[in-house]
Design a protein around this motif. Sequence first.
Motif, PDB file in Angstrom:
ATOM      1  N   SER A   1       5.548   9.051   8.803  1.00  0.00           N
ATOM      2  CA  SER A   1       6.100   9.332   7.475  1.00  0.00           C
ATOM      3  C   SER A   1       6.889  10.640   7.453  1.00  0.00           C
ATOM      4  CB  SER A   1       4.970   9.382   6.442  1.00  0.00           C
ATOM      5  OG  SER A   1       4.305   8.140   6.362  1.00  0.00           O
TER       6      SER A   1
ATOM      7  N   TRP B   1       4.844  -8.737   3.740  1.00  0.00           N
ATOM      8  CA  TRP B   1       3.460  -8.683   3.291  1.00  0.00           C
ATOM      9  C   TRP B   1       2.678  -9.936   3.677  1.00  0.00           C
ATOM     10  CZ3 TRP B   1       0.443  -4.852   2.127  1.00  0.00           C
ATOM     11  CH2 TRP B   1       1.034  -3.624   1.780  1.00  0.00           C
TER      12      TRP B   1
ATOM     13  N   THR C   1       6.815   0.152   5.732  1.00  0.00           N
ATOM     14  CA  THR C   1       6.520  -0.768   4.629  1.00  0.00           C
ATOM     15  C   THR C   1       6.160  -0.013   3.358  1.00  0.00           C
ATOM     16  OG1 THR C   1       5.696  -2.389   6.233  1.00  0.00           O
ATOM     17  CG2 THR C   1       5.094  -2.725   3.932  1.00  0.00           C
ATOM     18  N   TYR C   2       5.490   1.124   3.486  1.00  0.00           N
ATOM     19  CA  TYR C   2       5.077   1.901   2.322  1.00  0.00           C
ATOM     20  C   TYR C   2       6.230   2.679   1.687  1.00  0.00           C
ATOM     21  CZ  TYR C   2       0.052   1.174   3.070  1.00  0.00           C
ATOM     22  OH  TYR C   2      -1.198   0.637   3.182  1.00  0.00           O
ATOM     23  N   SER C   3       7.393   2.751   2.332  1.00  0.00           N
ATOM     24  CA  SER C   3       8.444   3.621   1.794  1.00  0.00           C
ATOM     25  C   SER C   3       9.799   2.936   1.662  1.00  0.00           C
ATOM     26  CB  SER C   3       8.580   4.870   2.671  1.00  0.00           C
ATOM     27  OG  SER C   3       8.862   4.513   4.016  1.00  0.00           O
TER      28      SER C   3
ATOM     29  N   GLN D   1      -8.281   6.850  -2.195  1.00  0.00           N
ATOM     30  CA  GLN D   1      -7.986   6.194  -0.932  1.00  0.00           C
ATOM     31  C   GLN D   1      -9.185   6.187   0.005  1.00  0.00           C
ATOM     32  OE1 GLN D   1      -5.085   4.807  -1.039  1.00  0.00           O
ATOM     33  NE2 GLN D   1      -5.200   3.785   0.938  1.00  0.00           N
TER      34      GLN D   1
ATOM     35  N   SER E   1       1.256  10.986  -0.890  1.00  0.00           N
ATOM     36  CA  SER E   1       1.140  10.232   0.354  1.00  0.00           C
ATOM     37  C   SER E   1       0.283  10.970   1.371  1.00  0.00           C
ATOM     38  CB  SER E   1       2.529   9.960   0.939  1.00  0.00           C
ATOM     39  OG  SER E   1       3.314   9.202   0.040  1.00  0.00           O
TER      40      SER E   1
END
Length: 498
Positions: free
Chosen positions: A343, A292, A412-414, A45, A183
């Motif tokens: 998160s 997206w 959006t990531y989860s 990342q 994450s």
Amino acid sequence: MVVPEGQPQPPRHRRTPTEPPPPPPPSRTPLRLLLRVASVACGIQFGWALQLSLLTPYVQELGIPHVWSSIIWLCGPLSGFFVQPLAGHMSDRSTSKYGRRRPFIVIGCASIIISVLLIGFAADIGGFLGDGEKKTRAIVVFVIGFWFLDMANNATQGPCRALLADLTGNDHRRTRVANAYYSLFMAVGNILGYATGAYSSWYKVLPFTLNTSCDINCANLKSAFLIDVIFIIFTTYISVTAIHEQPMTSVHDAINQESSHPQEAFFWEMFGTFKYLPRPVWLILFATSLTWIGWFPFTLFDTDWMGREIYGGDPNGDQKYSDGVRMGAFGLLLNSVILGITSLFMENLCRRWGSGFIWGVSNFIMFICFLAMLLLSFVASNTDYGSDGVPNGIVIAALVIFAILGMPLAVTYSVPYALVASRIESLGLGQGLSMGVLNVSIVLPQIVVSLGSGPWDELFGSGNSPSFAIAAAASFASGLVTILAIPRSRPEKPKTRQ
């Protein structure tokens, strides 16, 4: 079995001397080992953060027009569509003596290193091959490295997550913990990568990066990627030496250890499942695509927007533009911090208010932020900066927008992954397949945005505002779909003690 007090207890079974002992319970991977295995996400990342914050501006500094800069990003969704399923399929069936996943992780990280070196030294290679004022050869080397980097990133992430799944097995709690660790390291890698991209004096720390073919901005980029190489080597070593995978003796054994859908990693199998999907899953996929369409213009042009429209710079050697790009990287650092904090509360928020409602609210936040970016662009274009440079109020407002966008990005990531997984699981299609189906709804809109955003911006004046207007409209539409059309599950009540 627990028997109430006062009731006769069942007789205990006593093993005879000739009876074999019961099999030992399966060992659980210690959390510290899961933490070490997940650490490779930090190095991966780190490079992604540099790519997202610096490479769109650098593309234009090499001489590629803004109208074509988004086309270069087309490899990301394409490689995500083809390379990631293929790498997962091959690692599932690997019989290497070093294990199924670790060879792919090592090869993938080595490919990332080669890619970033090509990107970082593109100007040097172009100068060595005879580039003059037009950096044609440097552009060719850069594009090759850029596309190779996207493919290497996508080929590495699948085996990384699969290795964590192998180690946790059917222990759902440990699976959640392992993905939380992954994450966490993604957030740390983002923060470190954006911080590295925001620093403007790496050429002084590594003076050998500055030469006649590579100016200060190029030298800073090269230095950042050299730091990334060291970081990837370090985190990859920590990860692959944490455990010793048990090699599969045959492909048959490898397949048997997977789910009952051994072909689910192939993308052509994904298309065959669409006819079985119920209406709620289709709505989730449609909302994901709209979401997206909103995110990808921001991903492409965030730092370019800061340098071009907030700082009023020109990509062709303008210091104001470079200052804006670095400030944009700092804004993305703030974005990652808010993403990580959000998160931590995501599960509680979804349990209390419902996943669809939280997703919808987050998309409305995206809509408001993108409108604010359009408004800020208008204000900046009609403000006379004078000799003092960009007013602090405009810069602070832009940074606040970047930071706030970390909240919907965490959703959006989860949330879409959890919603699709829970609904496809009841159909018996397999979790690996559900992620592939969701991936289709992500990469297709990314391809559309990559092909259309540059010409669309050029049609309305060469800035980034037209793409952000589309992003705002898509975010608003997705918010309506998720709140009104996706069925809300009842919030879970807290368990009371018996």
